[in-house]
Structure formats: structure tokens, C-alpha cells
Scaffold this motif. Structure first.
Motif, PDB file in Angstrom:
ATOM      1  N   VAL A 212     -29.052  -7.221 -11.896  1.00  0.00           N
ATOM      2  CA  VAL A 212     -28.255  -6.732 -13.021  1.00  0.00           C
ATOM      3  C   VAL A 212     -28.227  -7.775 -14.142  1.00  0.00           C
ATOM      4  O   VAL A 212     -28.366  -7.451 -15.334  1.00  0.00           O
ATOM      5  CB  VAL A 212     -26.826  -6.390 -12.555  1.00  0.00           C
ATOM      6  N   LYS A 213     -28.076  -9.043 -13.778  1.00  0.00           N
ATOM      7  CA  LYS A 213     -28.045 -10.120 -14.767  1.00  0.00           C
ATOM      8  C   LYS A 213     -29.377 -10.250 -15.489  1.00  0.00           C
ATOM      9  O   LYS A 213     -29.420 -10.380 -16.724  1.00  0.00           O
ATOM     10  CB  LYS A 213     -27.687 -11.440 -14.073  1.00  0.00           C
ATOM     11  N   ASP A 214     -30.478 -10.199 -14.736  1.00  0.00           N
ATOM     12  CA  ASP A 214     -31.803 -10.318 -15.354  1.00  0.00           C
ATOM     13  C   ASP A 214     -32.073  -9.166 -16.312  1.00  0.00           C
ATOM     14  O   ASP A 214     -32.653  -9.353 -17.389  1.00  0.00           O
ATOM     15  CB  ASP A 214     -32.885 -10.362 -14.272  1.00  0.00           C
ATOM     16  N   MET A 215     -31.661  -7.958 -15.925  1.00  0.00           N
ATOM     17  CA  MET A 215     -31.862  -6.804 -16.798  1.00  0.00           C
ATOM     18  C   MET A 215     -31.011  -6.915 -18.061  1.00  0.00           C
ATOM     19  O   MET A 215     -31.466  -6.598 -19.168  1.00  0.00           O
ATOM     20  CB  MET A 215     -31.544  -5.516 -16.037  1.00  0.00           C
ATOM     21  N   ALA A 216     -29.778  -7.391 -17.908  1.00  0.00           N
ATOM     22  CA  ALA A 216     -28.901  -7.531 -19.066  1.00  0.00           C
ATOM     23  C   ALA A 216     -29.456  -8.548 -20.053  1.00  0.00           C
ATOM     24  O   ALA A 216     -29.428  -8.341 -21.281  1.00  0.00           O
ATOM     25  CB  ALA A 216     -27.496  -7.944 -18.613  1.00  0.00           C
ATOM     26  N   LYS A 217     -29.966  -9.667 -19.539  1.00  0.00           N
ATOM     27  CA  LYS A 217     -30.555 -10.685 -20.413  1.00  0.00           C
ATOM     28  C   LYS A 217     -31.730 -10.134 -21.206  1.00  0.00           C
ATOM     29  O   LYS A 217     -31.989 -10.544 -22.339  1.00  0.00           O
ATOM     30  CB  LYS A 217     -31.032 -11.884 -19.573  1.00  0.00           C
ATOM     31  N   ALA A 218     -32.464  -9.210 -20.587  1.00  0.00           N
ATOM     32  CA  ALA A 218     -33.639  -8.643 -21.236  1.00  0.00           C
ATOM     33  C   ALA A 218     -33.306  -7.449 -22.118  1.00  0.00           C
ATOM     34  O   ALA A 218     -34.203  -6.848 -22.719  1.00  0.00           O
ATOM     35  CB  ALA A 218     -34.664  -8.238 -20.171  1.00  0.00           C
TER      36      ALA A 218
ATOM     37  N   LEU B 157     -37.790   4.697 -12.880  1.00  0.00           N
ATOM     38  CA  LEU B 157     -38.150   3.524 -12.075  1.00  0.00           C
ATOM     39  C   LEU B 157     -39.280   2.711 -12.705  1.00  0.00           C
ATOM     40  O   LEU B 157     -39.484   1.550 -12.348  1.00  0.00           O
ATOM     41  CB  LEU B 157     -38.570   3.967 -10.666  1.00  0.00           C
ATOM     42  N   ARG B 158     -40.006   3.319 -13.650  1.00  0.00           N
ATOM     43  CA  ARG B 158     -41.112   2.608 -14.301  1.00  0.00           C
ATOM     44  C   ARG B 158     -40.624   1.676 -15.402  1.00  0.00           C
ATOM     45  O   ARG B 158     -41.407   0.916 -15.974  1.00  0.00           O
ATOM     46  CB  ARG B 158     -42.096   3.606 -14.910  1.00  0.00           C
ATOM     47  N   GLN B 159     -39.342   1.733 -15.729  1.00  0.00           N
ATOM     48  CA  GLN B 159     -38.781   0.882 -16.779  1.00  0.00           C
ATOM     49  C   GLN B 159     -39.140  -0.576 -16.507  1.00  0.00           C
ATOM     50  O   GLN B 159     -39.011  -1.080 -15.384  1.00  0.00           O
ATOM     51  CB  GLN B 159     -37.267   1.025 -16.800  1.00  0.00           C
ATOM     52  N   GLN B 160     -39.590  -1.283 -17.540  1.00  0.00           N
ATOM     53  CA  GLN B 160     -39.954  -2.694 -17.412  1.00  0.00           C
ATOM     54  C   GLN B 160     -38.995  -3.555 -18.228  1.00  0.00           C
ATOM     55  O   GLN B 160     -38.384  -3.094 -19.192  1.00  0.00           O
ATOM     56  CB  GLN B 160     -41.390  -2.921 -17.886  1.00  0.00           C
ATOM     57  N   PHE B 161     -38.873  -4.799 -17.822  1.00  0.00           N
ATOM     58  CA  PHE B 161     -38.068  -5.753 -18.585  1.00  0.00           C
ATOM     59  C   PHE B 161     -38.669  -7.138 -18.423  1.00  0.00           C
ATOM     60  O   PHE B 161     -39.324  -7.449 -17.424  1.00  0.00           O
ATOM     61  CB  PHE B 161     -36.604  -5.729 -18.146  1.00  0.00           C
ATOM     62  N   VAL B 162     -38.450  -7.972 -19.432  1.00  0.00           N
ATOM     63  CA  VAL B 162     -38.995  -9.331 -19.428  1.00  0.00           C
ATOM     64  C   VAL B 162     -38.067 -10.229 -18.614  1.00  0.00           C
ATOM     65  O   VAL B 162     -36.848 -10.242 -18.817  1.00  0.00           O
ATOM     66  CB  VAL B 162     -39.137  -9.880 -20.856  1.00  0.00           C
ATOM     67  N   TYR B 163     -38.667 -10.957 -17.687  1.00  0.00           N
ATOM     68  CA  TYR B 163     -37.914 -11.876 -16.834  1.00  0.00           C
ATOM     69  C   TYR B 163     -38.151 -13.297 -17.317  1.00  0.00           C
ATOM     70  O   TYR B 163     -39.279 -13.696 -17.597  1.00  0.00           O
ATOM     71  CB  TYR B 163     -38.370 -11.728 -15.380  1.00  0.00           C
ATOM     72  N   ALA B 164     -37.072 -14.088 -17.426  1.00  0.00           N
ATOM     73  CA  ALA B 164     -37.139 -15.510 -17.802  1.00  0.00           C
ATOM     74  C   ALA B 164     -37.866 -15.704 -19.122  1.00  0.00           C
ATOM     75  O   ALA B 164     -38.774 -16.527 -19.236  1.00  0.00           O
ATOM     76  CB  ALA B 164     -37.801 -16.325 -16.689  1.00  0.00           C
TER      77      ALA B 164
END
Length: 406
Positions: free
Chosen positions: A116-122, A159-166
Motif C-alpha cells: 500500500v505504501k509503495d503504491m501510494a508513493k507512486a 490487476l495489470r495496473q503498474q506503478f514505479v517502485y523506488a
């Protein structure tokens, strides 16, 4: 030893290992379930390890693949799921509730919060959106029975939604919701890995809904897990228990007290066994050899390994992350490594010799002589016979295994 506790030496620990881990020929069993019951947990990070570990302990290894497939995918008496230290294992299905409550839930809470945190950051959708997608995915999995991540994403396109990590970090990457979400659902005990897409050596798995199980109180589950593990692997030190479970020291000590564990003296200090396991085990059993796979639960069973694995052998037998490769055993200690070449030949190398190994001072002959080499050769032939045309490369390569296949 002067402390009033019974002393359990190296020779007795090895004798216990031979019988309880089903490695001596007379201790071998007939079904994968019996192997899993004896060991409690089979490392599943490398799919081939599960089958090779079972085959090494069956009286008739020729049935390994068919019988293990039956147990995992037809009868579901064994299940592949996340467990201790966020590692994938294969457990007896009867143990899933204990594993889930004792180790899985704490890891699951951290993993969900991190997602949840990683998705929110992105700037990706929020936790409520994620929960809605999760429920839709689980409903789709119930309809399909088993499905790959790609198949699930066709049923639930979100489910295919992508997000940038770090973002901005050297390890920046693009994550897909389905990959991260399935991992979270796995440690939460909602889904498990199903039948692979390819052969038994494949690491591409379908997913399935987890078998239903009772929700146990944390303390009860931890006590039961510790009792089962000590039955298979005792004696063990507090450090061994903390390492294997991944728990805090307070959890380990509470569980030891709850099961009435008995303290004993080991060469490295105080160890513990279950309450009715203090009696001596004969050390004069038949000689035995074994070829165990990388990540085998016996080789990876304890943090303190000097009693069965000489420190000087470790650089050759472990990868940089601490994963053990294939090992050759003689009478309860690791003496070398083995590998399978491209033509199917099983090759092995002895690394321990006179004056080496943790058997020093026990009165044992440290030389791996003719009897040992003949027994190891017989085990290599046994392994080659049941592997047949299958080729197995460990997921985690070690220096000596790489040398052997050149």
C-alpha cells in the motif's frame, strides 16, 4: 559437563539425524507425506528441491515424481506456501493452520502495508481500490480453480495496473499489481501455488485458493510449531530456533516453556529437546550415504552447523546469499558435493579428508575411504536411475557445483 544436564554429543546428534530425517536406508519411508511429516517443512524456493529431497528419503525413489504430484495436486495432502522467514516451503496440509498463525500473519501485515505504501508513493490507486481488486481476483480464482497471474489479469484487468517502485533509486523498477498482490495473498494464507505450467522442475506456477483451516491463537500456534520442529530436529539451541522460525527471542522462550522443553548440554552450549526426548539414542547404526539437493531441509535445518558441516567447506558449498548447494553426506556429516552434467551423469567430489570436519575428537575416522566412496557411488546411481532423462540445475549455484558440471 558439570551443569547437571544430559550431554548430547556429535555422534548422537548425527544418529538422531539419520533416523528422524529418514536418511539411513532402514529409516526410509514409502510416501511423500511420510517424508514431510518427518521433516515438517521442505524448502520450496527451488521447485526441484522438493522432489529431490523426497526422493532421497523414499525406499523406492522411482515413484517420487508421480507420488509427489499426487500429494501436491490431487490429494492436496501437501501444500506449497509461504512460511518461516518469508520463505516458500512445502508443508503437510495438516500443518498449514499452525504455520499461518505462528509465522505468516506477522509477515503478511508487513507485506500488505509495504505494498500500500509503495503504491501510494507512486501515485497508484489507494488501499480501498486494492481491496476491491483483491476480492474480484479471489472470486475469479474460485471460478477458475487454478490460474496463472496472466490468466487472472484477463479475468480482472485492473490487476495489470503498474506503478514505479523506488523512483530515483538505483534499483528503481516497474511493478505490476498482480505480482505484488499475489505475493501478499500468499503470505496471508489466502492463495497457494498450484500445479506448474511445465514439468516438476518448473518455477512457473499456477495459483489456487488456499485450503481452509482453523484460525489459531498466536501463542498456541507458536508452541505447536516449535514442538513439531524440535521433535524432528532436536536438540537445537535457542539461536537455531530463532533463526529457523524468524521469531523474536521472547516468542521462542515462551514457546519453549509452554511445551515443557528439556534443556540439554551440547558442544556449543545449551540446547533443547521436547519433554519426552531426553533418552539416549544408540550411535552404532549402519553406515549411510546420501546425495541431498540444494536447500535440503537437513542441510539448512540449523544455524549452528559445525556438528555436521566443517566451516572450511562452506565457501565451496554455499552461494553468496547463504543458500546451500547439493551436498554429499557420509554417516551424518557433509563430506562433499554433487551435480548433474548435461548428459545426465551424476558426478560428485569429496571435499573432506583426514583431520577435517566436525568429527574431530569424537573417535570417528575422518577419512572418506573405500566403504564410503562405494556407498556414495551407489547413491549416485540410485539418483541417476530415477531422474532418467530429466536434467536438474540448482536455482542457487555454488562454486563447487559449477566446477563439477564443466
Amino acid at each position: 559437563m558439570g551443569d547437571g544436564l544430559r550431554y548430547i554429543g556429535v555422534a548422537e546428534r548425527r544418529a538422531r539425524l539419520a533416523l528422524r530425517h529418514r536418511l539411513a536406508p532402514r529409516a526410509r519411508v514409502t510416501t511423500p507425506e511420510a517424508v514431510a511429516d518427518a521433516l515438517l517443512a521442505l524448502h520450496g524456493s527451488d521447485p526441484a528441491t522438493v522432489y529431490l529431497a523426497i526422493g532421497a528419503r523414499l525406499a523406492d525413489p522411482a515413484v517420487t515424481v508421480a507420488e509427489t504430484d499426487r500429494a501436491l495436486y490431487a490429494d492436496r495432502t501437501l501444500v506449497r506456501m509461504h512460511g518461516m522467514r518469508h520463505t516458500v516451503f512445502v508443508f503437510p496440509t495438516r500443518a498449514t493452520a499452525v504455520v499461518h498463525a505462528s509465522t505468516g500473519l506477522a509477515v503478511a501485515a508487513r507485506e500488505r502495508a509495504k505494498l500500500v505504501k509503495d503504491m501510494a508513493k507512486a501515485g497508484a490507486p489507494d488501499a480501498a481500490w486494492l481491496k476491491e481488486v483483491e476480492e474480484s481476483a479471489l472470486a475469479a480464482l474460485a471460478r477458475l480453480g487454478q490460474a496463472t497471474a496472466a490468466e487472472l489479469a484477463r479475468e480482472e484487468p485492473r490487476l495489470r495496473q503498474q506503478f514505479v517502485y523506488a523512483a530515483g533509486k538505483p534499483y528503481e523498477g516497474v511493478h505490476t499489481v498482480v505480482t505484488r498482490l499475489l505475493r501478499v495473498l500468499g503470505v496471508e494464507g489466502k492463495v497457494v501455488r498450484g500445479r506448474p505450467l511445465g514439468s516438476w522442475t518448473s518455477s512457473q506456477f499456477r495459483w489456487a485458493l488456499a485450503p481452509e483451516h482453523a484460525e489459531l491463537p498466536l501463542a498456541e500456534a507458536q508452541s505447536e510449531l516449535l514442538r513439531q520442529w524440535l521433535t524432528a530436529c532436536g536438540p537445537a539451541t535457542e539461536a537455531d530456533l530463532r533463526w529457523w522460525t524468524g521469531w523474536k527471542v521472547t516468542d521462542v522462550r515462551r514457546a519453549l516453556a509452554a511445551i515443557g522443553a528439556r534443556a540439554v548440554t551440547l558442544d556449543e552450549g545449551t540446547g533443547y529437546v521436547v519433554e519426552d526426548d531426553v533418552d539416549a539414542v544408540p550411535t552404532s547404526g549402519e553406515p549411510w550415504a546420501a546425495l541431498l539437493p540444494g536447500l535440503d531441509p537437513t542441510a539448512m535445518g540449523w544455524q549452528g552447523r559445525d556438528w555436521y558441516l566443517a566451516p572450511e567447506l562452506r565457501p565451496a558449498l554455499f552461494d553468496y546469499s547463504g543458500n546451500v548447494g547439493p551436498t554429499v553426506w557420509w554417516n551424518g556429516r557433509v563430506v562433499g558435493s554433487w551435480a548433474q552434467r548435461a548428459d545426465g551423469e551424476i558426478v560428485w567430489r569429496i571435499l573432506a579428508g583426514e583431520g577435517q570436519g566436525p568429527g574431530r575428537g569424537t573417535g570417528e575416522d575422518e577419512v572418506v575411504g573405500g566403504e564410503a566412496q562405494a556407498a556414495i557411488e551407489a547413491e549416485a546411481a540410485r539418483l541417476a536411475a530415477w531422474l532418467g532423462t530429466t536434467r536438474v540445475t540448482p536455482r542457487f549455484r555454488t562454486p563447487v557445483e559449477k566446477e563439477l558440471v564443466r
